[in-house]
Motif scaffolding. Structure first.
Motif, PDB file in Angstrom:
ATOM      1  N   ALA A  98     -15.110  25.199 -12.263  1.00 13.91           N
ATOM      2  CA  ALA A  98     -13.787  24.800 -12.750  1.00 13.91           C
ATOM      3  C   ALA A  98     -13.741  24.719 -14.265  1.00 13.91           C
ATOM      4  CB  ALA A  98     -13.390  23.457 -12.140  1.00 13.91           C
ATOM      5  N   TYR A  99     -14.870  24.334 -14.864  1.00 13.68           N
ATOM      6  CA  TYR A  99     -14.890  24.131 -16.322  1.00 13.68           C
ATOM      7  C   TYR A  99     -15.826  25.109 -17.021  1.00 13.68           C
ATOM      8  CZ  TYR A  99     -12.631  19.733 -15.012  1.00 13.68           C
ATOM      9  OH  TYR A  99     -11.774  18.788 -14.501  1.00 13.68           O
ATOM     10  N   GLU A 100     -15.989  26.294 -16.433  1.00 17.58           N
ATOM     11  CA  GLU A 100     -16.950  27.257 -16.983  1.00 17.58           C
ATOM     12  C   GLU A 100     -16.598  27.722 -18.388  1.00 17.58           C
ATOM     13  OE1 GLU A 100     -17.163  30.660 -14.435  1.00 17.58           O
ATOM     14  OE2 GLU A 100     -14.984  30.946 -14.374  1.00 17.58           O
ATOM     15  N   ASP A 101     -15.317  27.632 -18.758  1.00 18.19           N
ATOM     16  CA  ASP A 101     -14.914  28.067 -20.102  1.00 18.19           C
ATOM     17  C   ASP A 101     -14.609  26.883 -21.012  1.00 18.19           C
ATOM     18  OD1 ASP A 101     -12.727  27.256 -18.678  1.00 18.19           O
ATOM     19  OD2 ASP A 101     -11.400  28.861 -19.348  1.00 18.19           O
ATOM     20  N   GLN A 102     -15.070  25.677 -20.597  1.00 14.24           N
ATOM     21  CA  GLN A 102     -14.785  24.467 -21.357  1.00 14.24           C
ATOM     22  C   GLN A 102     -16.086  23.766 -21.744  1.00 14.24           C
ATOM     23  OE1 GLN A 102     -11.610  23.540 -22.093  1.00 14.24           O
ATOM     24  NE2 GLN A 102     -10.721  25.232 -20.912  1.00 14.24           N
ATOM     25  N   PRO A 103     -16.109  23.079 -22.887  1.00 15.46           N
ATOM     26  CA  PRO A 103     -17.288  22.261 -23.203  1.00 15.46           C
ATOM     27  C   PRO A 103     -17.348  21.064 -22.258  1.00 15.46           C
ATOM     28  CG  PRO A 103     -15.548  21.898 -24.827  1.00 15.46           C
ATOM     29  CD  PRO A 103     -15.081  23.024 -23.943  1.00 15.46           C
ATOM     30  N   ILE A 104     -18.501  20.823 -21.683  1.00 21.67           N
ATOM     31  CA  ILE A 104     -18.633  19.752 -20.701  1.00 21.67           C
ATOM     32  C   ILE A 104     -19.983  19.072 -20.886  1.00 21.67           C
ATOM     33  CG2 ILE A 104     -19.395  21.474 -19.008  1.00 21.67           C
ATOM     34  CD1 ILE A 104     -18.362  19.663 -16.804  1.00 21.67           C
ATOM     35  N   LEU A 105     -19.980  17.752 -20.934  1.00 23.11           N
ATOM     36  CA  LEU A 105     -21.215  16.984 -20.998  1.00 23.11           C
ATOM     37  C   LEU A 105     -21.718  16.785 -19.573  1.00 23.11           C
ATOM     38  CD1 LEU A 105     -20.272  14.190 -23.579  1.00 23.11           C
ATOM     39  CD2 LEU A 105     -21.735  16.173 -23.980  1.00 23.11           C
ATOM     40  N   TYR A 106     -22.969  17.135 -19.326  1.00 26.18           N
ATOM     41  CA  TYR A 106     -23.538  17.039 -17.983  1.00 26.18           C
ATOM     42  C   TYR A 106     -24.692  16.043 -17.988  1.00 26.18           C
ATOM     43  CZ  TYR A 106     -25.861  18.372 -13.627  1.00 26.18           C
ATOM     44  OH  TYR A 106     -26.442  18.357 -12.378  1.00 26.18           O
ATOM     45  N   PHE A 107     -24.521  14.935 -17.271  1.00 24.43           N
ATOM     46  CA  PHE A 107     -25.552  13.913 -17.137  1.00 24.43           C
ATOM     47  C   PHE A 107     -26.061  13.925 -15.696  1.00 24.43           C
ATOM     48  CE2 PHE A 107     -23.763  10.780 -20.565  1.00 24.43           C
ATOM     49  CZ  PHE A 107     -23.948  11.748 -21.541  1.00 24.43           C
ATOM     50  N   PHE A 108     -27.334  14.204 -15.499  1.00 20.86           N
ATOM     51  CA  PHE A 108     -27.938  14.165 -14.174  1.00 20.86           C
ATOM     52  C   PHE A 108     -28.724  12.872 -14.048  1.00 20.86           C
ATOM     53  CE2 PHE A 108     -31.324  14.935 -11.110  1.00 20.86           C
ATOM     54  CZ  PHE A 108     -30.632  15.517 -10.059  1.00 20.86           C
ATOM     55  N   VAL A 109     -28.418  12.079 -13.021  1.00 21.23           N
ATOM     56  CA  VAL A 109     -29.078  10.785 -12.839  1.00 21.23           C
ATOM     57  C   VAL A 109     -30.340  10.982 -12.005  1.00 21.23           C
ATOM     58  CG1 VAL A 109     -28.817   8.378 -12.168  1.00 21.23           C
ATOM     59  CG2 VAL A 109     -26.807   9.685 -12.908  1.00 21.23           C
ATOM     60  N   ALA A 110     -31.441  11.182 -12.689  1.00 15.40           N
ATOM     61  CA  ALA A 110     -32.734  11.315 -12.011  1.00 15.40           C
ATOM     62  C   ALA A 110     -33.336   9.932 -11.801  1.00 15.40           C
ATOM     63  CB  ALA A 110     -33.666  12.187 -12.847  1.00 15.40           C
ATOM     64  N   ARG A 111     -34.289   9.861 -10.876  1.00 13.13           N
ATOM     65  CA  ARG A 111     -34.955   8.576 -10.626  1.00 13.13           C
ATOM     66  C   ARG A 111     -36.092   8.387 -11.617  1.00 13.13           C
ATOM     67  NH1 ARG A 111     -35.350   7.914  -4.021  1.00 13.13           N
ATOM     68  NH2 ARG A 111     -33.124   8.172  -3.599  1.00 13.13           N
TER      69      ARG A 111
END
Length: 439
Positions: free
Chosen positions: A44-57
């Motif tokens: 959906a946001y492939e052409d937009q800047p997006i911050l991606y936070f992955f919550v790892a353990r």
């Protein structure tokens, strides 16, 4: 496999992003594991800047270091320096979004329970403080459905009802599966299509694994699923043990019984050997793995109840992989495939009924769709569909082969239905058989 479908979901996510430029948006994306939630947001946001936070353990301070690097890289700005706790970063971004729109995607959001549960109450405080002036598009996604539901729908939880949108991602529809098969195996048969639906239930990751392996026929699919390095073999445990916790053994016994056709509470209890009312309630309402089915127009909420596993893959997994795991442990894959092929006609007959119900739901032509059976178990109608707006009713008998459909038998069952329920008087009534030829 290329990206298919999800046009409505993508349109919604893009609309949400536009809305966030005026008012802060908090979207929860849920759905069972492997359904394609993360891929959907990225698409959906492939052409937009997006911050991606992955919550790892891992330690909260280590997560914060990863997130600060992501902010610096994606936004091109120096950040706040060192942060030990996630709420510091979240508050920084909320403040920053007052001046500039920000899209923040937090994946595996439920894992904060393991990292630091107080994150949720801190987020509530920060959201309530800034959301009226912020321009943030916050999307949170989680793969453990019961925990995500608890976070946002349990009144005792701090983030209860803070979301502005709750998106539940569903499996691919039969129409999309047909589109996929037409592209990757133009010569596909109804048997191939039914196998894809039966084995995967339209779950995006399972479909992708088969398609990417070139498994576009029933035989190739089965060979891909039942082999030494197949991820499908451990998939039920991988997904459900974390949902169920330490009591998973009892839940697995219940689901195995249902998958083998023991669908009444008494039948299941005979197999499990204990009272299971509480477990059934949790499976239905908290985990949403099973559904309680009753005949259409049944007036009592407690009588004539059948339980079913709604997820096709879990039905298949418990019916064949979990049940015959002792064969798989000694690597006798051919024996398991022989058993599946032996019992496939009965198993796929149930899946074919589900397939046609989904097709009817997709058509939007009916106001009520279900099945009917009498309390003695003497008469059963696979599909009953009503259009109360146009006063029309449809009765369907589903058979793998149309030669096995007998119109007079269906007519006698419809007569029994009419006597028992008194429904559809003065309706236009249609009775017909559907088979694999109609897929």
């Amino acid at each position: 496999m290329r990206f298919f479908d999800r046009t409505e979901e993508i349109a919604s996510l893009k609309e949400i992003q536009e809305l966030s430029k005026s008012n802060a948006q908090f979207t929860v994306v849920t759905g069972r594991r492997r359904i394609g939630k993360t891929h959907l947001v990225w698409k959906a946001y492939e052409d937009q800047p997006i911050l991606y936070f992955f919550v790892a353990r891992k330690a909260e301070s280590d997560l914060c270091s990863d997130y600060l690097l992501e902010i610096e890289t994606k936004l091109g700005i120096p950040t706040m320096g060192k942060a030990e706790r996630f709420p510091e970063i979240f508050e920084y971004l909320m403040k920053l979004s007052v001046e500039r729109p920000i899209t923040l995607f937090i994946d595996e959001f439920q894992e904060f329970f393991k990292v630091n549960k107080s994150v949720y109450s801190d987020m509530q405080r920060i959201w309530d403080k800034y959301h009226t002036v912020a321009h943030i598009n916050l999307i949170v996604c989680g793969s453990i459905y019961s925990m995500m539901t608890k976070i946002f729908k349990d009144k005792k939880e701090p983030l209860y009802n803070r979301q502005t949108r709750f998106m539940s991602i569903k499996p691919f529809t039969p129409a999309v599966l047909k589109e996929i098969m037409a592209e990757y195996n133009p010569e596909y048969t109804s048997e191939d299509l039914l196998a894809l639906y039966s084995f995967t239930g339209g779950v995006a990751k399972y479909v992708q694994l088969l398609i990417d392996a070139g498994a576009t026929t029933k035989t190739k699919m089965l060979n891909q699923i039942i082999k030494s390095d197949s991820i499908f073999l451990g998939e039920g445990k991988a997904i459900l043990i974390e949902e169920f916790g330490k009591d998973y053994g009892i839940y697995f016994s219940i689901l195995s019984a249902i998958a083998r056709g023991k669908t009444s509470r008494s039948e299941i209890e005979n197999i499990v050997g204990k009272e299971i009312g509480g477990y059934l309630t949790k499976l239905e309402n908290e985990y949403e793995v099973i559904s309680k089915k009753q005949p259409i127009f049944e007036k009592s909420s407690t009588k004539n109840v059948r339980y079913t596993i709604e997820d096709n893959f879990f039905t298949f997994w418990f019916r064949f992989i979990y049940k015959y795991n002792y064969m798989l442990e000694i690597e006798n894959y051919d024996a398991v495939k022989t058993i599946i092929n032996r019992d496939y006609e009965t198993f796929s007959g149930l899946m074919l009924e589900r397939y046609f119900k989904r097709v009817l739901i997709e058509s939007k032509q009916y106001t009520r769709i279900g099945s009917w059976w009498d309390r003695k178990g003497e008469n059963e109608i696979d599909i009953v569909a009503e259009n109360e707006l146009e006063e029309q009713a449809l009765f369907i008998e589903v058979k793998r082969k149309i030669d096995n459909f007998h119109p007079d038998v269906l007519s006698s069952k419809v007569a029994a239905f009419t006597r028992a329920t008194g429904e559809f008087n003065n309706y236009i009534v249609v009775q017909k058989g559907l088979s694999m030829a109609d897929m």
